[in-house]
Design a protein around this motif. Structure first.
Motif, short mmCIF file in Angstrom:
data_model
loop_
_atom_site.label_atom_id
_atom_site.label_comp_id
_atom_site.label_asym_id
_atom_site.label_seq_id
_atom_site.Cartn_x
_atom_site.Cartn_y
_atom_site.Cartn_z
N GLU A 22 8.94 6.52 -24.05
CA GLU A 22 9.65 6.75 -25.05
C GLU A 22 9.02 6.28 -26.17
OE1 GLU A 22 13.46 8.21 -26.63
OE2 GLU A 22 12.59 8.09 -24.65
N TYR A 47 8.66 14.97 -19.28
CA TYR A 47 9.38 14.20 -20.33
C TYR A 47 8.52 14.15 -21.48
CZ TYR A 47 12.33 11.48 -23.59
OH TYR A 47 12.85 11.01 -24.65
N HIS A 163 15.70 -0.88 -25.04
CA HIS A 163 16.35 -0.16 -24.11
C HIS A 163 17.20 0.85 -24.68
CE1 HIS A 163 14.50 -1.54 -20.04
NE2 HIS A 163 14.01 -2.34 -21.05
N ASP A 164 17.43 1.95 -24.56
CA ASP A 164 18.41 2.80 -25.01
C ASP A 164 19.37 3.00 -23.90
OD1 ASP A 164 19.96 4.91 -25.99
OD2 ASP A 164 18.28 5.94 -27.09
N PHE A 165 20.80 2.66 -24.17
CA PHE A 165 21.63 2.96 -23.20
C PHE A 165 21.85 4.43 -22.56
CE2 PHE A 165 23.60 -1.10 -25.34
CZ PHE A 165 23.42 -1.66 -24.28
N SER A 166 21.38 5.33 -23.62
CA SER A 166 21.74 6.57 -23.27
C SER A 166 20.59 6.97 -21.79
CB SER A 166 21.33 7.63 -24.21
OG SER A 166 20.03 7.68 -24.48
N TRP A 167 19.62 6.14 -21.61
CA TRP A 167 18.82 6.41 -20.59
C TRP A 167 19.45 6.30 -19.16
CZ3 TRP A 167 14.66 2.52 -22.36
CH2 TRP A 167 13.71 3.10 -23.52
N TYR A 168 20.58 5.39 -19.23
CA TYR A 168 21.30 5.08 -17.89
C TYR A 168 22.77 5.80 -17.89
CZ TYR A 168 17.90 1.37 -18.70
OH TYR A 168 16.62 0.87 -19.03
N GLU A 169 23.02 6.64 -18.94
CA GLU A 169 24.42 7.20 -18.81
C GLU A 169 24.55 8.33 -17.79
OE1 GLU A 169 24.76 8.79 -22.60
OE2 GLU A 169 25.31 7.09 -23.46
N ASN A 170 23.75 8.94 -17.23
CA ASN A 170 23.67 9.92 -16.17
C ASN A 170 23.20 9.53 -14.96
OD1 ASN A 170 24.55 11.87 -18.15
ND2 ASN A 170 22.52 12.28 -19.04
N GLN A 280 23.72 -1.44 -17.33
CA GLN A 280 24.68 -0.64 -16.74
C GLN A 280 26.03 -1.53 -16.47
OE1 GLN A 280 22.78 2.23 -13.49
NE2 GLN A 280 20.90 0.70 -14.26
#
Length: 283
Positions: A22, A47, A163-170, A280
């Motif tokens: 990232e 990516y 760390h970006d929380f969006s990495w773990y949303e899916n 998470q």
């Protein structure tokens, strides 16, 4: 199309973590001409390409891979990189050899504490090498440790891994009891590490002898410490210790556990195996 970027940076890593990938992509967005070299097993190659970071695969065979050193040096010279940045042991030591006599800045990364000794020749290939211009420390504890090992303080800078929380949303929430045939009453502890003695997994397993019978441990990673295997084979805990091997979905598994642990013997700088489950909502 000819590049309009001013600063050219070559970043060399192995399989790497999403935080480093990232960073490459964000620097590219900011106008830095970042080029990435990773091992072919890196899970983030698509990516990188999708976000416009030019990529090349290079599988390093050792910390002194002469073919790779020649290739890296030729790339640096031919493309006129201003900065070369190495992220782990093999990329760092090969970049050091490739950089001698060239004018670019050499930046390397340090994420652990200890084992930097002035009498250890291997350390002079990396952390103590005079060709290194800057060492990025993942925490102030790492920075202080390197100063104590003889590295000049002006070479060191602390940059925390964001760390970006969006990495773990899916990431999928897994039914670990069904996936690994655990009893319904199981309380599941997750631990992800290459299990060397310094990682302290033997400490976790010794604790298992005093923990309730419903406690189960999922161990992810390569087992390099024979004591871990010996303890796990004891009849008192054998049925409650589960070796999963290397898992490319370790973050999803950790995020589905009841508890995540890193029983390290004090060398961790800022371990992602704890940050990922915390992000998470797992204690």
């Amino acid at each position: 199309m000819e590049s309009n970027y001013n600063l050219k940076v070559l970043m060399v890593t192995r399989t790497s973590h999403i935080t480093e990938i990232e960073m490459m992509c964000r620097l590219r967005e900011l106008g830095v001409d970042v080029r990435a070299i990773t091992e072919s097993a890196c899970p983030h190659i698509s990516y990188l390409k999708n976000t416009g970071v030019p990529h090349e695969s290079l599988d390093l065979t050792s910390r002194m891979d002469f073919k790779a050193i020649k290739h890296l040096r030729n790339r640096i010279v031919k493309e006129g990189f201003h900065v070369a940045h190495g992220f782990s042991n093999r990329p760092i030591s090969n970049l050091v050899w490739a950089s001698y006599g060239l004018p670019h800045a050499l930046v390397i990364y340090r994420g652990a504490i200890g084992h930097v000794r002035r009498w250890d020749p291997d350390c002079w290939l990396k952390w103590l090498n005079p060709r290194v211009d800057r060492i990025i420390c993942v925490s102030d504890a790492v920075r202080k440790d390197l100063i104590g090992s003889g590295v000049r303080s002006e070479k060191l800078v602390t940059i925390y891994k964001g760390h970006d929380f969006s990495w773990y949303e899916n990431l999928p929430r897994m039914d670990l009891k069904k996936e690994f045939n655990l009893p319904d009453e199981a309380f599941i502890i997750g631990c992800a590490a290459n299990m060397r003695r310094v990682k302290g997994v033997d400490v976790l397993l010794k604790a298992m002898f005093d923990l309730p019978e419903n406690i189960h441990v999922l161990l992810m990673g390569e087992v390099r410490d024979q004591l871990v295997k010996t303890l796990a084979d004891k009849p008192q805990i054998k049925s409650r210790v589960h070796f999963l091997g290397f898992r490319d979905n370790a973050p999803a598994i950790l995020g589905s556990c009841d508890l995540a642990v890193a029983p390290s013997r004090g060398r961790e700088g800022l371990t992602k195996s704890i940050i990922e489950p915390m992000a998470q909502g797992v204690p």
